[in-house]
Design an enzyme around this catalytic site. Structure first.
Site, PDB file in Angstrom:
ATOM      1  N   LYS A  31       0.831  -1.211   0.000  1.00 52.96           N
ATOM      2  CA  LYS A  31       0.000   0.000   0.000  1.00 52.96           C
ATOM      3  C   LYS A  31       0.858   1.250   0.000  1.00 52.96           C
ATOM      4  O   LYS A  31       1.861   1.345   0.698  1.00 52.96           O
ATOM      5  CB  LYS A  31      -0.960  -0.003   1.181  1.00 52.96           C
ATOM      6  CG  LYS A  31      -0.324  -0.064   2.552  1.00 52.96           C
ATOM      7  CD  LYS A  31      -1.394  -0.151   3.632  1.00 52.96           C
ATOM      8  CE  LYS A  31      -0.780  -0.297   5.015  1.00 52.96           C
ATOM      9  NZ  LYS A  31      -1.806  -0.446   6.063  1.00 52.96           N
TER      10      LYS A  31
ATOM     11  N   ALA B  69      23.240   4.549  10.136  1.00 53.65           N
ATOM     12  CA  ALA B  69      24.357   5.164  10.861  1.00 53.65           C
ATOM     13  C   ALA B  69      24.193   6.666  11.015  1.00 53.65           C
ATOM     14  O   ALA B  69      24.716   7.259  11.964  1.00 53.65           O
ATOM     15  CB  ALA B  69      25.673   4.851  10.154  1.00 53.65           C
TER      16      ALA B  69
END
Length: 370
Positions: free
Chosen positions: A143, A172
């Site tokens: 969706k 990170a």
């Protein structure tokens, strides 16, 4: 007549994606003619952080491309932004068998996927999630939706990415709040279907936040979370069944996100709604009385909220629930944790007084942990 549509899409875990010597090979997993060009929908913040590496990576893909940058936020997750993508596609003469490549978090993936679904009645697209929410939730299903008329995800389509490239290395550079937001979605899976995953969050959740998932437990946590979602999607990719455990934490959260203009982010809103569902479950006897407090303690340790003052605003929860009932076909289908074989149950008849009592309890639990 009866017609069936088979859907195949490829998910690949590819650490070090931007350093891959032959990234084009990662996208060669679909039937039919290859694309002749690509439109790249790129999160503006990701461009700021990684632009000098993304451009040569795109060049190594070997096709002509153009880039449109999107500033991702709930207020910009609209048809108007999707139409900017449409205009860019038309401007570069993107054909129906060409490709949209989305690089960003859940909002960018939704915008690009929705635009791709509408463009020429269905243009293929590839998802490269760069946030934890995107990695373990937004990129996995079919969706794609945008906000409209003050409602979250009011308009959309089912249009799975034909390839999803999963690289935890993007995490990170996320701040801790974004990591926590993703952990809220992981915690959702854990509470509903994976006691092992819940145990890992108790044991290593704080370390996963502090290290941005550069931790020995990260691979197992991602595998269990993604696997839990995919097990469900394998038999209900297009959400023909509206009574779904993945909607845990999503009964009140859409209204909370919209009412705060995204100041309460998606993961935070999901966690608040899940905490409320846990109290309702205890009131109904689906879980033991101590369950809400134990889960609230876990949330507190992870830096996730369990309450917002809007829950005590007159009729806020009632109106939020009414809007969700419309999305769920006229039924509440309110997922809650349960001590049964499935690990979850559904409430279909929550009453305003019962909900107010649960909100009062939740405020008390949250205050006790402050």
């Amino acid at each position: 007549m009866t017609a069936r549509r088979a859907t195949t899409y490829h998910l690949e875990l590819c650490p070090g994606l931007l350093d891959h010597a032959d990234p084009a090979a990662l996208l060669d997993h679909h039937a039919g003619p290859p694309p002749a060009r690509r439109l790249v929908v790129l999160d503006a913040e990701v461009s700021r952080l990684y632009g000098d590496r993304i451009t040569p990576w795109l060049q190594r893909l070997g096709l002509p491309f153009e880039v449109i940058e999107i500033t991702a936020s709930e207020p910009t997750k609209t048809r108007a932004t999707a139409d900017q993508i449409h205009a860019a596609a038309v401007g570069m003469h993107l054909a129906r068998r060409d490709e949209i490549l989305a690089i960003g978090g859940g909002i960018v993936l939704d915008l690009a996927g929705f635009a791709a679904a509408e463009l020429r009645k269905g243009t293929p697209y590839v998802a490269v999630p760069t946030t934890l929410v995107g990695l373990i939730d937004a990129s996995l299903g079919g969706k794609r939706a945008v906000n409209q008329c003050g409602k979250k995800n009011l308009i959309g389509a089912y249009h799975p990415a034909r390839t999803v490239l999963l690289d935890p290395g993007w995490l990170a550079t996320l701040d801790k709040r974004q990591i926590r937001a993703g952990l809220a979605e992981i915690k959702k899976v854990a509470e509903m279907v994976s006691p092992n995953l819940l145990a890992r969050l108790h044991e290593h959740g704080v370390e996963l936040i502090d290290t941005a998932f550069a931790h020995d437990a990260a691979d197992e946590v991602l595998r269990l979370s993604i696997g839990g979602i995919l097990d469900h999607l394998a038999h209900d990719l297009y959400e023909e069944e509206l009574c779904r455990w993945p909607d845990y934490g999503h009964t009140i959260s859409p209204a909370l996100e919209m009412a705060t203009a995204g100041q309460v982010n998606h993961g935070e809103a999901v966690n608040i709604c899940a905490a409320l569902a846990g109290v309702l479950a205890a009131q109904r006897g689906f879980v033991h009385d101590e369950y809400p407090a134990h889960i609230a303690e876990l949330s507190h340790s992870l830096g996730l909220p369990t309450y917002h003052p809007l829950l005590h605003e007159p009729r806020f929860v009632d109106n939020a629930l009414a809007a969700t009932v419309l999305t769920r076909g006229g039924d509440q289908h309110w997922p809650v944790p349960a001590l049964n074989e499935d690990g979850h149950a559904f409430i279909e008849d929550a009453k305003p007084a019962e909900i107010r009592s649960a909100v009062d309890t939740l405020r008390h639990l949250t205050g006790a942990l402050a």
